[in-house]
Every structure is written in C-alpha cells, then in structure tokens.
Design an enzyme around this catalytic site. Structure first.
Site, PDB file in Angstrom:
ATOM      1  N   SER A   1       0.684  -1.037  -0.005  1.00 33.05           N
ATOM      2  CA  SER A   1      -0.024  -0.077  -0.232  1.00 33.05           C
ATOM      3  C   SER A   1       0.963   1.256   0.007  1.00 33.05           C
ATOM      4  O   SER A   1       1.875   1.243   0.408  1.00 33.05           O
ATOM      5  CB  SER A   1      -0.886   0.084   1.136  1.00 33.05           C
ATOM      6  OG  SER A   1      -1.234   1.229   1.423  1.00 33.05           O
TER       7      SER A   1
ATOM      8  N   TYR B   1      -2.392  -0.262  10.617  1.00 34.67           N
ATOM      9  CA  TYR B   1      -2.606  -0.939   9.350  1.00 34.67           C
ATOM     10  C   TYR B   1      -1.318  -0.349   8.459  1.00 34.67           C
ATOM     11  O   TYR B   1      -0.563  -1.361   7.876  1.00 34.67           O
ATOM     12  CB  TYR B   1      -3.718  -0.001   8.516  1.00 34.67           C
ATOM     13  CG  TYR B   1      -3.937  -0.379   7.095  1.00 34.67           C
ATOM     14  CD1 TYR B   1      -4.131  -1.694   6.646  1.00 34.67           C
ATOM     15  CD2 TYR B   1      -3.370   0.622   5.965  1.00 34.67           C
ATOM     16  CE1 TYR B   1      -4.054  -2.131   5.235  1.00 34.67           C
ATOM     17  CE2 TYR B   1      -3.692   0.269   4.829  1.00 34.67           C
ATOM     18  CZ  TYR B   1      -3.818  -0.997   4.094  1.00 34.67           C
ATOM     19  OH  TYR B   1      -3.854  -1.476   3.045  1.00 34.67           O
TER      20      TYR B   1
END
Length: 263
Positions: free
Chosen positions: A142, A155
C-alpha cells in the site's frame, strides 16, 4: 524483461480473491490464459466466481492467518497442478483507529493477516520456485506502507512490514530466476472500507483520488510485463511518498497535520 508476458498454461494463485483487487487481478490473469487458483477463507463466493470464469479457475479455502490452512491449501494446489508459477499475496484488511483507542488485538490481527499471511504463503511456494529457478511473487502492499497518516498506525505498520519483506526477498532471490514485485495502491473503491471506515468519513474525503480495482489489476499486469520491481497506483501518490521521504520530517508532519487528517 520487456514486452507482454505469456500466461498460457501458467498456474497463478491469488489470495483474497473473492472480490476487490484480488478478484480483478484474478480475472485479468484468467483473460490472459492463466489457470487461476482463487483463494480466500470462504469458498462460497469463490465457487461462484470460479464457475463464472470457467474451466481454468479453481476455488480453494485458505486462511492466510492460519499456518495449517496455508499448508493444506498449497498441498491441494500442488496435487492438482504440480506447481505454482505466480503468487499474488493480496489478502488483507485494515482498521483506522487512534493508537490510544485501539485494542491490542487489532494490531495483532492486522499484522497476522497482512504481514505474516504474506510470509506464510511466500514460504509455501518458494521451495518449488527455487527448484525450477523461475516464478513470480507479487505482494500487494500500500502507499500507506510508504507514508503513514493519522489513525492508520496499525495498518500502515503492516504494510511497511510487507514492503520491507518484499525488498529484502527481492535481494535474496536475485539471480535465481524468481521475480518479486510490490504493488502499492492508494485508496481503492472496494469493500476494504466497510471495515476500515464504516462511518464513511475517510472515503468521502478521498473520493477524488480513489481508483478502481480494475485499474490496479491492469497496472499490476503491466508491471509484470515490464519486469518492474514496484508499481504505485496511482503513480503520482508514489511520487508524493518519495518526496515526503526526502523532505525534513518536521515539515512533512506539519503538512500532514493540516491536510491529511482525513480519517
């Protein structure tokens, strides 16, 4: 390696394939001629998806957070096809929470799925790839693994870990015939945000920069075609991440506090 890769007869395993990025990547690979193994915890949706794709698709139950489930799934795949040519580690989820408010198991569960799940599946295919001296490992990380923002500590840490693992693995496998690529999407229009952002505040704030899972799939395959080490989607977010790493951290924090508290 330039040009267009040939996928005819290749065995591709995609985790988290029941929808979103994983489903789009699996569909794109199938369209290019690959035999696609759709892997996720529940096979109900996967069976419907496999039936829709056709005879070159197979559904397998695989919980990346469980070592025994991973072992069983890849034993089943090896028994059916004899090898794995391409692994796409896509399974993952996120929760946007303040560190002070998040329970400890929130950090643990995200790390277990997003990072250790990637490690488990990679280790499952590596012996075969090394013996054949060929293969592709694609890890979906990501942009958050490059630039963390408020309420994404848990995260972002998992995606930083995935990128660290991917970059080290690429060095280890240099010269073995196994290619390793990271894919770093920004915000993508998927069910990811049903868990990460149930109130919808973050999604409303980033609508203008969201991309589709189909675009991520197209750019993933384009990266494979070109032999890329890393693909950022959209590219400008990757450039922004590199710029933020080059700037003084105090300046970056001041900018982030003012403009990036979208969650």
């Amino acid at each position: 390696m330039m040009g267009t890769m040939r996928y005819d007869g290749k065995i591709a395993v995609v985790t988290g394939a029941s929808g979103g990025i994983g489903g789009s990547v699996a569909e794109a690979l199938h369209e290019r001629g690959a035999h696609v193994v759709l892997a996720a915890r529940s096979v109900d949706k996967l069976n419907d998806f496999a039936e829709k794709l056709g005879s070159r698709a197979m559904a397998v139950a695989l919980d990346v957070a469980d070592e025994h489930s991973v072992a069983r799934a890849f034993e089943e795949i090896e028994a059916r096809f004899g090898r794995v040519d391409l692994l796409v580690n896509n399974a993952g989820f996120g929760r946007f929470e303040l560190v002070a408010d998040a329970p400890a198991d929130s950090f643990e569960s995200m790390m277990n799925v997003n990072y250790f799940g990637t490690v488990r599946c990679t280790r499952a295919v590596l012996p075969g790839m090394l013996s054949r001296r060929e293969g592709w490992i694609v890890n979906v990380a990501s942009i958050a693994g490059k630039t963390a923002t408020a309420k994404s500590a848990g995260y972002a840490a998992t995606k930083h870990a995935v990128l660290g693992f991917t970059n080290a693995l690429r060095q280890e496998l240099h010269g073995t015939g196994i290619r390793v690529m990271a894919v770093n999407p920004g915000p993508v229009r998927t069910a990811f945000f049903d868990i990460a952002d149930p109130e919808g505040g973050y999604v409303n704030g980033v609508k203008s920069m969201m991309v589709t899972p189909e675009r991520v799939a197209r750019e993933t395959l384009a990266g494979l075609d070109r032999g890329r080490a890393e693909v950022n989607v959209p590219g400008w977010l990757g450039a922004a991440a590199r710029l933020s790493q080059a700037l003084p951290i105090g300046l970056v924090n001041a900018f982030s506090a003012r403009f990036l508290k979208l969650k």
